[in-house]
Design an enzyme around this catalytic site. Structure first.
Site, PDB file in Angstrom:
ATOM      1  N   LYS A 139       0.448  -4.353   1.881  1.00 23.12           N
ATOM      2  CA  LYS A 139       0.784  -4.822   0.524  1.00 23.12           C
ATOM      3  C   LYS A 139       2.202  -4.434   0.134  1.00 23.12           C
ATOM      4  O   LYS A 139       2.862  -5.155  -0.625  1.00 23.12           O
ATOM      5  CB  LYS A 139      -0.236  -4.329  -0.493  1.00 23.12           C
ATOM      6  CG  LYS A 139      -0.287  -2.815  -0.704  1.00 23.12           C
ATOM      7  CD  LYS A 139       0.614  -2.326  -1.808  1.00 23.12           C
ATOM      8  CE  LYS A 139       0.625  -0.808  -1.889  1.00 23.12           C
ATOM      9  NZ  LYS A 139       1.513  -0.306  -2.955  1.00 23.12           N
TER      10      LYS A 139
ATOM     11  N   SER B 237       6.311  -1.572  -9.773  1.00 28.61           N
ATOM     12  CA  SER B 237       6.338  -1.467  -8.312  1.00 28.61           C
ATOM     13  C   SER B 237       7.771  -1.371  -7.800  1.00 28.61           C
ATOM     14  O   SER B 237       8.582  -2.276  -8.013  1.00 28.61           O
ATOM     15  CB  SER B 237       5.645  -2.680  -7.687  1.00 28.61           C
ATOM     16  OG  SER B 237       5.978  -2.791  -6.320  1.00 28.61           O
TER      17      SER B 237
END
Length: 339
Positions: free
Chosen positions: A195, A258
């Protein structure tokens, strides 16, 4: 402070390690937090919060700070390792002489071993032996939200049933933190590494300005790559529809908390790799993970075109837009091919 006994010792006092330590302590457990920099630990003790990463979250009274590694590890049989993946093996070697005979190791590190692309469990077994109980926790968790007590859910997998049950009991908090057990030790580890790579790609797409359609397509095909690689390594494909797969993938690809996504956005906007890393100012796990995931895929004969193009941008100076056009221009195929 007395650190002679604790429910858990946390190794790694960055944002995520601190957030997990706070969560455990808030759950009523005595927790010892150790970091590699004694000055940093002393500052945490003085401030009773992590001003650098989580400035608005005070430490519970049961969160104890320790500068001495031997004392920290003597305090608990259960050790939670939260360090960057590229130093994971080195940190385990540092811990090994001080671990209790009954020690059990769990990690929240997401990634693969630097250069070799091995699963972190393989590294742990090599360093610590085959008999020590091992576990991994992974899922959609941003440190700031976890530390703030906002609702969060993760997956937990272990080589030892009793360790899994004990960890679920330790970590689970009905008010804010839900922990799902999963028997797929390989899949729960792998999802967190792949991911990171796909999140860089999603950031690139948005940085170029391709829009929501492109981002969603990239996430979906990235999930297909994750599932193909996992299946080749013996993981259960259904794991990648859970917290450690789809859950973490969606979070990391769509929210600017992120670092991997922000890094990708900068690359899509034309910044160089080093310049983008410097602007982030913290470890971008996906940068190394891209090389490691691609090497693992190639060793196992798994096609991962998105990962390959991200690698070309990061390590071969390919333009992000050119990489996207390469993917769009690939030969037509069945959507379920290879899954």
């Amino acid at each position: 402070m007395n650190t002679t006994h604790a429910s858990m010792t946390v190794i790694g006092a960055g944002s995520y390690g601190t957030a997990l330590a706070i969560t455990l302590a808030r759950n009523g457990h005595q927790v010892v937090l150790w970091g590699h920099d004694p000055k940093h630990i002393q500052t945490l003790q003085q401030d009773r919060c992590n001003q650098a990463f989580l400035p608005d979250v005070p430490f519970p009274d049961t969160l104890l700070l320790e500068t001495d590694l031997a004392r920290a590890l003597a305090a608990s049989r259960d050790v939670l390792v939260v360090v960057p993946s590229h130093v994971f093996g080195a940190v385990l070697n540092q811990l090994k002489p001080h671990l209790r005979p009954d020690a059990r190791i769990v990690w929240a590190t997401k990634g693969l071993e630097a250069e070799t692309g091995r699963l972190l469990a393989d590294v742990a077994r090599e360093v610590l032996g085959e008999s020590i109980p091992l576990a991994v926790v992974s899922g959609p968790t941003f440190a700031k939200e976890l530390a703030a007590g906002l609702p969060t859910a993760i997956a937990l997998a272990s080589t030892d049933v009793q360790f899994s049950e004990d960890l679920q009991q330790l970590l689970h908090c009905g008010k804010s933190f839900r922990v799902y057990s999963n028997p797929d030790f390989i899949g729960v580890q792998l999802g967190g590494a792949v991911k990171n790579v796909i999140a860089i790609g999603a950031g690139m797409s948005d940085g170029i300005g391709f829009g929501a359609n492109a981002r969603t397509a990239l996430i979906t095909r990235g999930l297909a790559e994750m599932t193909r690689l996992g299946s080749a390594l013996g993981a259960d494909p259904s794991t990648f529809m859970g917290m450690a797969g789809l859950g973490d993938l969606v979070l990391t690809c769509t929210d600017n908390q992120s670092r991997n996504r922000r890094f990708g956005i900068m690359l899509g906007q034309g910044l160089g790799v080093q310049e983008a890393q410097d602007k982030i100012g913290q470890v971008v796990e996906g940068y190394r993970n891209t090389k490691e995931v691609l090497a693992l895929a190639q060793r196992n004969g798994v096609e991962m075109p998105i990962t390959e193009q991200i690698y070309q941008v990061l390590y071969s100076h390919k333009n992000a837009r050119e990489a996207a056009l390469t993917l769009l221009g690939r030969t037509k195929k069945d959507e379920k091919s290879g899954i």
